[in-house]
Design a protein around this motif. Sequence first.
Motif, mmCIF file in Angstrom:
data_model
loop_
_atom_site.group_PDB
_atom_site.id
_atom_site.type_symbol
_atom_site.label_atom_id
_atom_site.label_comp_id
_atom_site.label_asym_id
_atom_site.label_seq_id
_atom_site.Cartn_x
_atom_site.Cartn_y
_atom_site.Cartn_z
ATOM 1 N N ILE A 107 30.542 39.338 84.439
ATOM 2 C CA ILE A 107 31.776 39.408 83.659
ATOM 3 C C ILE A 107 31.708 40.545 82.644
ATOM 4 C CG2 ILE A 107 33.140 38.169 81.915
ATOM 5 C CD1 ILE A 107 32.503 35.593 83.495
ATOM 6 N N VAL A 108 30.547 40.741 82.018
ATOM 7 C CA VAL A 108 30.393 41.826 81.043
ATOM 8 C C VAL A 108 30.602 43.182 81.716
ATOM 9 C CG1 VAL A 108 28.695 43.032 79.622
ATOM 10 C CG2 VAL A 108 28.921 40.565 79.435
ATOM 11 N N VAL A 109 30.007 43.362 82.890
ATOM 12 C CA VAL A 109 30.163 44.633 83.603
ATOM 13 C C VAL A 109 31.612 44.850 84.019
ATOM 14 C CG1 VAL A 109 29.515 45.909 85.680
ATOM 15 C CG2 VAL A 109 27.769 44.702 84.389
ATOM 16 N N ARG A 110 32.268 43.801 84.543
ATOM 17 C CA ARG A 110 33.664 43.929 84.950
ATOM 18 C C ARG A 110 34.558 44.234 83.750
ATOM 19 N NH1 ARG A 110 34.105 45.760 89.397
ATOM 20 N NH2 ARG A 110 36.324 45.327 89.281
ATOM 21 N N GLU A 111 34.262 43.619 82.585
ATOM 22 C CA GLU A 111 35.045 43.893 81.379
ATOM 23 C C GLU A 111 34.902 45.353 80.981
ATOM 24 O OE1 GLU A 111 35.864 44.642 77.289
ATOM 25 O OE2 GLU A 111 33.808 44.495 78.055
ATOM 26 N N ARG A 112 33.685 45.900 81.106
ATOM 27 C CA ARG A 112 33.453 47.306 80.765
ATOM 28 C C ARG A 112 34.252 48.214 81.705
ATOM 29 N NH1 ARG A 112 28.066 47.870 81.769
ATOM 30 N NH2 ARG A 112 27.624 46.775 79.841
ATOM 31 N N VAL A 113 34.262 47.885 82.994
ATOM 32 C CA VAL A 113 35.014 48.689 83.964
ATOM 33 C C VAL A 113 36.507 48.635 83.658
ATOM 34 C CG1 VAL A 113 35.691 48.846 86.389
ATOM 35 C CG2 VAL A 113 33.298 48.456 85.793
ATOM 36 N N HIS A 114 37.032 47.439 83.379
ATOM 37 C CA HIS A 114 38.456 47.301 83.082
ATOM 38 C C HIS A 114 38.824 48.004 81.776
ATOM 39 C CE1 HIS A 114 39.204 44.829 86.493
ATOM 40 N NE2 HIS A 114 38.458 43.825 86.070
ATOM 41 N N ARG A 115 37.932 47.925 80.772
ATOM 42 C CA ARG A 115 38.206 48.605 79.508
ATOM 43 C C ARG A 115 38.261 50.121 79.720
ATOM 44 N NH1 ARG A 115 34.066 47.073 76.751
ATOM 45 N NH2 ARG A 115 32.894 48.988 76.967
ATOM 46 N N ASN A 116 37.319 50.665 80.489
ATOM 47 C CA ASN A 116 37.328 52.104 80.770
ATOM 48 C C ASN A 116 38.599 52.511 81.509
ATOM 49 O OD1 ASN A 116 34.835 52.330 79.571
ATOM 50 N ND2 ASN A 116 33.693 52.304 81.479
ATOM 51 N N THR A 117 39.033 51.675 82.466
ATOM 52 C CA THR A 117 40.269 51.962 83.199
ATOM 53 C C THR A 117 41.474 51.947 82.263
ATOM 54 O OG1 THR A 117 39.334 50.968 85.195
ATOM 55 C CG2 THR A 117 41.724 51.242 85.129
ATOM 56 N N ALA A 118 41.536 50.943 81.363
ATOM 57 C CA ALA A 118 42.646 50.847 80.419
ATOM 58 C C ALA A 118 42.669 52.033 79.465
ATOM 59 C CB ALA A 118 42.562 49.534 79.641
ATOM 60 N N GLU A 119 41.498 52.450 78.975
ATOM 61 C CA GLU A 119 41.443 53.592 78.068
ATOM 62 C C GLU A 119 41.847 54.880 78.776
ATOM 63 O OE1 GLU A 119 37.517 53.535 76.477
ATOM 64 O OE2 GLU A 119 37.929 51.861 75.113
ATOM 65 N N SER A 120 41.421 55.035 80.033
ATOM 66 C CA SER A 120 41.805 56.217 80.805
ATOM 67 C C SER A 120 43.309 56.246 81.035
ATOM 68 C CB SER A 120 41.056 56.213 82.141
ATOM 69 O OG SER A 120 41.510 57.241 82.972
ATOM 70 N N THR A 121 43.889 55.089 81.394
ATOM 71 C CA THR A 121 45.338 55.011 81.607
ATOM 72 C C THR A 121 46.093 55.305 80.317
ATOM 73 O OG1 THR A 121 44.977 53.352 83.330
ATOM 74 C CG2 THR A 121 47.200 53.526 82.424
ATOM 75 N N ASN A 122 45.596 54.766 79.199
ATOM 76 C CA ASN A 122 46.227 55.014 77.900
ATOM 77 C C ASN A 122 46.223 56.502 77.570
ATOM 78 O OD1 ASN A 122 47.372 54.404 75.372
ATOM 79 N ND2 ASN A 122 45.361 54.398 74.421
ATOM 80 N N ALA A 123 45.104 57.182 77.824
ATOM 81 C CA ALA A 123 45.020 58.621 77.541
ATOM 82 C C ALA A 123 45.989 59.406 78.422
ATOM 83 C CB ALA A 123 43.586 59.106 77.766
ATOM 84 N N ARG A 124 46.094 59.018 79.687
ATOM 85 C CA ARG A 124 47.015 59.723 80.588
ATOM 86 C C ARG A 124 48.470 59.525 80.158
ATOM 87 N NH1 ARG A 124 44.332 58.360 86.497
ATOM 88 N NH2 ARG A 124 42.355 59.430 86.110
ATOM 89 N N VAL A 125 48.817 58.294 79.778
ATOM 90 C CA VAL A 125 50.189 58.024 79.315
ATOM 91 C C VAL A 125 50.492 58.833 78.055
ATOM 92 C CG1 VAL A 125 51.680 56.247 78.313
ATOM 93 C CG2 VAL A 125 50.366 55.750 80.369
ATOM 94 N N LYS A 126 49.525 58.924 77.141
ATOM 95 C CA LYS A 126 49.730 59.681 75.901
ATOM 96 C C LYS A 126 50.003 61.152 76.203
ATOM 97 C CE LYS A 126 46.220 61.077 73.575
ATOM 98 N NZ LYS A 126 44.976 61.136 72.795
ATOM 99 N N TRP A 127 49.167 61.769 77.045
ATOM 100 C CA TRP A 127 49.339 63.191 77.335
ATOM 101 C C TRP A 127 50.608 63.445 78.144
ATOM 102 C CZ3 TRP A 127 47.214 66.416 74.347
ATOM 103 C CH2 TRP A 127 45.966 66.144 73.780
ATOM 104 N N TRP A 128 50.959 62.501 79.031
ATOM 105 C CA TRP A 128 52.201 62.649 79.788
ATOM 106 C C TRP A 128 53.408 62.578 78.849
ATOM 107 C CZ3 TRP A 128 54.032 64.640 83.926
ATOM 108 C CH2 TRP A 128 55.277 64.263 84.431
ATOM 109 N N SER A 129 53.368 61.688 77.865
ATOM 110 C CA SER A 129 54.465 61.582 76.887
ATOM 111 C C SER A 129 54.578 62.853 76.065
ATOM 112 C CB SER A 129 54.229 60.383 75.968
ATOM 113 O OG SER A 129 54.181 59.187 76.708
#
Length: 200
Positions: free
Chosen positions: A150-172
């Motif tokens: 669960i800890v590893v999966r949480e880390r993967v999901h957090r990295n995915t969310a942060e990457s998506t957030n950065a892409r949305v910010k730069w696209w905006s």
Amino acid sequence: MFRLFYTLSAVLAVLILLPLLASAHMIEVAAGKKECFFEDLHVHDKMTVSYQVGGGGHLDIDFWLSDPNGKVLGKHVRQDTGSVSITATADGRHEYCFSNIMSAIADKMVSFNVHGVIYVDEDEAVAPIEREIRNLAIGLTTVKDEQEYIVVRERVHRNTAESTNARVKWWSILQAIVIFAVVAWQVYYLKSFFEVKRII
């Protein structure tokens, strides 16, 4: 009296040895490389290796476990998670490897657990309390493995969310720049219609 002493000593040995036989590791497997580890087992010893890819590329890795004679006892190809359990049929060094040879660019982060049970030849029947303690120890090991998964999966999901957030910010930001550029061009273009051209 001797039976009680034997039972208590066996229970104590199980409680002492089980934490020593369980270990968790985090490694980085470089692109185009493999990492191998060894465990010395005796006949009837049990060993389980469970792993989870936590980062890098497509989150996949090749894994295999072989006996001292080189016979492959378990193999996974390009999986993000897996588990292999064996009972040793020969004394000697058992090898397990994580391979990232199929990747030419991405390094992989792999979290893995190794735990096992040392075989003890029992001449007498196992006491019920010892059996329950062993079952409890196995249950605790399973819970620990699930928590680490669960800890590893949480880390993967957090990295995915942060990457998506950065892409949305730069696209905006890019959209805002384009909108301001279009507005400025429209104002300039419309302004040119109302300019009075003088002919001298």
